[in-house]
Design a protein around this motif. Structure first.
Motif, mmCIF file in Angstrom:
data_model
loop_
_atom_site.group_PDB
_atom_site.id
_atom_site.type_symbol
_atom_site.label_atom_id
_atom_site.label_comp_id
_atom_site.label_asym_id
_atom_site.label_seq_id
_atom_site.Cartn_x
_atom_site.Cartn_y
_atom_site.Cartn_z
ATOM 1 N N PHE A 191 0.799 -1.279 0.093
ATOM 2 C CA PHE A 191 0.068 -0.028 -0.118
ATOM 3 C C PHE A 191 0.842 1.070 0.157
ATOM 4 O O PHE A 191 0.720 2.290 -0.698
ATOM 5 C CB PHE A 191 -0.899 -0.084 1.123
ATOM 6 C CG PHE A 191 -1.725 1.368 1.489
ATOM 7 C CD1 PHE A 191 -2.655 1.520 0.385
ATOM 8 C CD2 PHE A 191 -1.217 2.269 2.350
ATOM 9 C CE1 PHE A 191 -3.342 2.703 0.550
ATOM 10 C CE2 PHE A 191 -2.174 3.543 2.590
ATOM 11 C CZ PHE A 191 -3.158 3.983 1.602
ATOM 12 N N PHE A 192 1.895 1.222 0.817
ATOM 13 C CA PHE A 192 2.711 2.388 0.836
ATOM 14 C C PHE A 192 3.708 2.828 -0.556
ATOM 15 O O PHE A 192 3.761 4.034 -0.987
ATOM 16 C CB PHE A 192 3.739 2.383 2.189
ATOM 17 C CG PHE A 192 3.136 2.682 3.402
ATOM 18 C CD1 PHE A 192 2.432 3.526 3.519
ATOM 19 C CD2 PHE A 192 2.889 1.792 4.493
ATOM 20 C CE1 PHE A 192 1.457 4.051 4.724
ATOM 21 C CE2 PHE A 192 2.234 2.120 5.504
ATOM 22 C CZ PHE A 192 1.743 3.214 5.692
ATOM 23 N N TRP A 193 4.025 1.459 -0.981
ATOM 24 C CA TRP A 193 4.779 1.682 -2.263
ATOM 25 C C TRP A 193 3.767 2.061 -3.203
ATOM 26 O O TRP A 193 4.277 3.067 -4.168
ATOM 27 C CB TRP A 193 5.508 0.368 -2.471
ATOM 28 C CG TRP A 193 6.714 -0.023 -2.040
ATOM 29 C CD1 TRP A 193 6.812 -0.911 -1.135
ATOM 30 C CD2 TRP A 193 7.922 0.788 -2.074
ATOM 31 N NE1 TRP A 193 8.177 -0.873 -0.469
ATOM 32 C CE2 TRP A 193 8.887 -0.023 -1.260
ATOM 33 C CE3 TRP A 193 8.231 1.840 -3.042
ATOM 34 C CZ2 TRP A 193 10.004 0.657 -1.080
ATOM 35 C CZ3 TRP A 193 9.497 2.198 -2.883
ATOM 36 C CH2 TRP A 193 10.423 1.617 -1.756
ATOM 37 N N ILE A 194 2.733 1.594 -3.447
ATOM 38 C CA ILE A 194 1.862 2.010 -4.249
ATOM 39 C C ILE A 194 1.166 3.664 -4.501
ATOM 40 O O ILE A 194 1.231 4.393 -5.219
ATOM 41 C CB ILE A 194 0.559 1.409 -4.456
ATOM 42 C CG1 ILE A 194 0.983 -0.237 -4.840
ATOM 43 C CG2 ILE A 194 -0.410 1.755 -5.320
ATOM 44 C CD1 ILE A 194 -0.194 -1.130 -4.916
ATOM 45 N N LEU A 195 1.204 3.988 -2.968
ATOM 46 C CA LEU A 195 0.830 5.381 -2.846
ATOM 47 C C LEU A 195 2.096 6.298 -3.199
ATOM 48 O O LEU A 195 2.008 7.374 -3.747
ATOM 49 C CB LEU A 195 0.388 5.581 -1.319
ATOM 50 C CG LEU A 195 0.092 6.958 -0.864
ATOM 51 C CD1 LEU A 195 -1.089 7.181 -1.451
ATOM 52 C CD2 LEU A 195 0.000 6.976 0.721
#
Length: 73
Positions: A30-34
């Motif tokens: 989630f953090f990498w996609i964000l």
């Protein structure tokens, strides 16, 4: 070398490899996609999707040819 179960000397030494792969968790993705959406978009996320860590460890295993017992050497 003698087998511990049957006492036979008909024992073969083999190399055994244990391999495992570590994947990222849901929160990490989630953090990498964000981060990818906010900064560079898909240019940053494509290498991350294909990135997984694979580790392997090789050890020797003795196998009795009479009874099939296996043990680490």
């Amino acid at each position: 070398m003698r087998c511990k179960r049957c006492g036979s000397q008909n024992v073969v030494i083999q190399a055994a490899t244990h391999t495992w792969t570590k994947h990222r968790g849901c929160l990490g993705w989630f953090f990498w996609i964000l981060l990818a959406i906010c900064t560079l978009g898909l240019i940053l996320i494509i290498p991350l999707l294909t990135n997984s860590k694979t580790k392997s460890r090789t050890h020797s295993v003795a196998v009795c040819q009479n009874c099939g017992k296996r043990w680490r050497v």
